[in-house]
Design a protein around this motif. Structure first.
Motif, PDB file in Angstrom:
ATOM      1  N   TYR A 152      82.735  30.082  35.471  1.00 31.77           N
ATOM      2  CA  TYR A 152      82.474  30.924  36.628  1.00 31.77           C
ATOM      3  C   TYR A 152      82.370  30.309  37.962  1.00 31.77           C
ATOM      4  CZ  TYR A 152      77.699  29.788  36.274  1.00 31.77           C
ATOM      5  OH  TYR A 152      76.287  29.496  36.369  1.00 31.77           O
ATOM      6  N   THR A 153      82.607  31.171  38.878  1.00 27.34           N
ATOM      7  CA  THR A 153      82.076  30.670  40.445  1.00 27.34           C
ATOM      8  C   THR A 153      81.151  31.668  40.960  1.00 27.34           C
ATOM      9  OG1 THR A 153      84.416  29.742  40.816  1.00 27.34           O
ATOM     10  CG2 THR A 153      83.187  30.217  42.641  1.00 27.34           C
ATOM     11  N   LEU A 154      80.217  31.141  41.735  1.00 29.60           N
ATOM     12  CA  LEU A 154      78.889  31.666  42.162  1.00 29.60           C
ATOM     13  C   LEU A 154      79.244  31.677  43.895  1.00 29.60           C
ATOM     14  CD1 LEU A 154      76.376  33.369  41.988  1.00 29.60           C
ATOM     15  CD2 LEU A 154      74.971  31.395  41.968  1.00 29.60           C
ATOM     16  N   ILE A 155      79.611  32.837  44.408  1.00 30.08           N
ATOM     17  CA  ILE A 155      79.740  32.871  45.828  1.00 30.08           C
ATOM     18  C   ILE A 155      78.711  33.874  46.603  1.00 30.08           C
ATOM     19  CG2 ILE A 155      81.528  33.698  47.497  1.00 30.08           C
ATOM     20  CD1 ILE A 155      83.499  33.191  45.569  1.00 30.08           C
ATOM     21  N   ASP A 156      78.234  33.258  47.508  1.00 24.24           N
ATOM     22  CA  ASP A 156      77.113  34.324  48.155  1.00 24.24           C
ATOM     23  C   ASP A 156      78.092  34.807  49.401  1.00 24.24           C
ATOM     24  OD1 ASP A 156      74.602  35.053  49.345  1.00 24.24           O
ATOM     25  OD2 ASP A 156      75.031  33.528  51.005  1.00 24.24           O
ATOM     26  N   MET A 157      77.766  36.149  49.557  1.00 20.97           N
ATOM     27  CA  MET A 157      78.743  36.950  50.843  1.00 20.97           C
ATOM     28  C   MET A 157      78.037  37.464  51.768  1.00 20.97           C
ATOM     29  SD  MET A 157      81.735  38.506  47.978  1.00 20.97           S
ATOM     30  CE  MET A 157      80.591  38.683  46.466  1.00 20.97           C
ATOM     31  N   LEU A 158      78.010  37.310  52.878  1.00 17.60           N
ATOM     32  CA  LEU A 158      77.185  37.800  53.955  1.00 17.60           C
ATOM     33  C   LEU A 158      78.293  38.664  54.543  1.00 17.60           C
ATOM     34  CD1 LEU A 158      75.052  38.193  55.797  1.00 17.60           C
ATOM     35  CD2 LEU A 158      75.646  36.142  57.142  1.00 17.60           C
ATOM     36  N   VAL A 159      78.067  39.902  54.428  1.00 14.14           N
ATOM     37  CA  VAL A 159      79.000  41.105  54.813  1.00 14.14           C
ATOM     38  C   VAL A 159      78.204  41.936  55.738  1.00 14.14           C
ATOM     39  CG1 VAL A 159      80.580  43.055  54.406  1.00 14.14           C
ATOM     40  CG2 VAL A 159      80.255  40.735  52.682  1.00 14.14           C
ATOM     41  N   PRO A 160      78.565  41.836  57.140  1.00 10.76           N
ATOM     42  CA  PRO A 160      77.444  42.849  57.860  1.00 10.76           C
ATOM     43  C   PRO A 160      77.841  44.213  57.513  1.00 10.76           C
ATOM     44  CG  PRO A 160      79.202  41.805  59.214  1.00 10.76           C
ATOM     45  CD  PRO A 160      79.133  41.226  57.893  1.00 10.76           C
ATOM     46  N   PRO A 161      77.215  45.255  58.005  1.00 13.72           N
ATOM     47  CA  PRO A 161      77.151  46.504  57.903  1.00 13.72           C
ATOM     48  C   PRO A 161      78.579  46.869  58.635  1.00 13.72           C
ATOM     49  CG  PRO A 161      74.879  46.033  58.786  1.00 13.72           C
ATOM     50  CD  PRO A 161      75.774  44.881  58.672  1.00 13.72           C
ATOM     51  N   GLY A 162      79.149  47.730  57.856  1.00 10.95           N
ATOM     52  CA  GLY A 162      80.567  48.127  58.256  1.00 10.95           C
ATOM     53  C   GLY A 162      81.746  47.041  58.170  1.00 10.95           C
ATOM     54  N   GLY A 163      81.347  45.941  57.488  1.00 13.86           N
ATOM     55  CA  GLY A 163      82.324  44.864  57.109  1.00 13.86           C
ATOM     56  C   GLY A 163      82.938  45.056  55.814  1.00 13.86           C
ATOM     57  N   GLY A 164      83.512  44.120  55.662  1.00 11.05           N
ATOM     58  CA  GLY A 164      84.201  44.003  54.186  1.00 11.05           C
ATOM     59  C   GLY A 164      85.519  44.785  54.135  1.00 11.05           C
TER      60      GLY A 164
END
Length: 86
Positions: A56-68
């Motif tokens: 597997y790969t472990l990814i930290d995702m920082l997505v601001p509100p309204g992002g993605g």
């Protein structure tokens, strides 16, 4: 009617290996971790397939509100949505 009360399901989780190599990701301390900025979001690869024997790969995702990704509306049966985590 069949009585399945004595049937034990096979576990998909292998037994623990106390000799395994443990990898610890320290994103606040390790400046060598790769970061990717994509359309306002920041993705940090904490563990890659190389670190986990390709499991597997472990990814930290920082997505601001309204992002993605934006919501998708389609009538095509050939197009399937991907995993949404909110």
């Amino acid at each position: 009617m069949t009585d399945n009360s004595t049937v034990t399901p096979k576990s998909s989780i292998p037994p623990d290996d106390p000799q395994r190599h443990v990898t610890i990701a320290r994103p606040d301390e390790d400046d060598s971790l790769p970061h990717f900025g994509i359309v306002g979001d920041t993705y940090t690869i904490l563990l890659s397939g190389d670190d986990t024997a390709g499991k597997y790969t472990l990814i930290d995702m920082l997505v601001p509100p309204g992002g993605g990704p934006h919501p998708i509306v389609t009538t095509s049966k050939r197009c399937s949505p991907f995993l949404w985590v909110r």
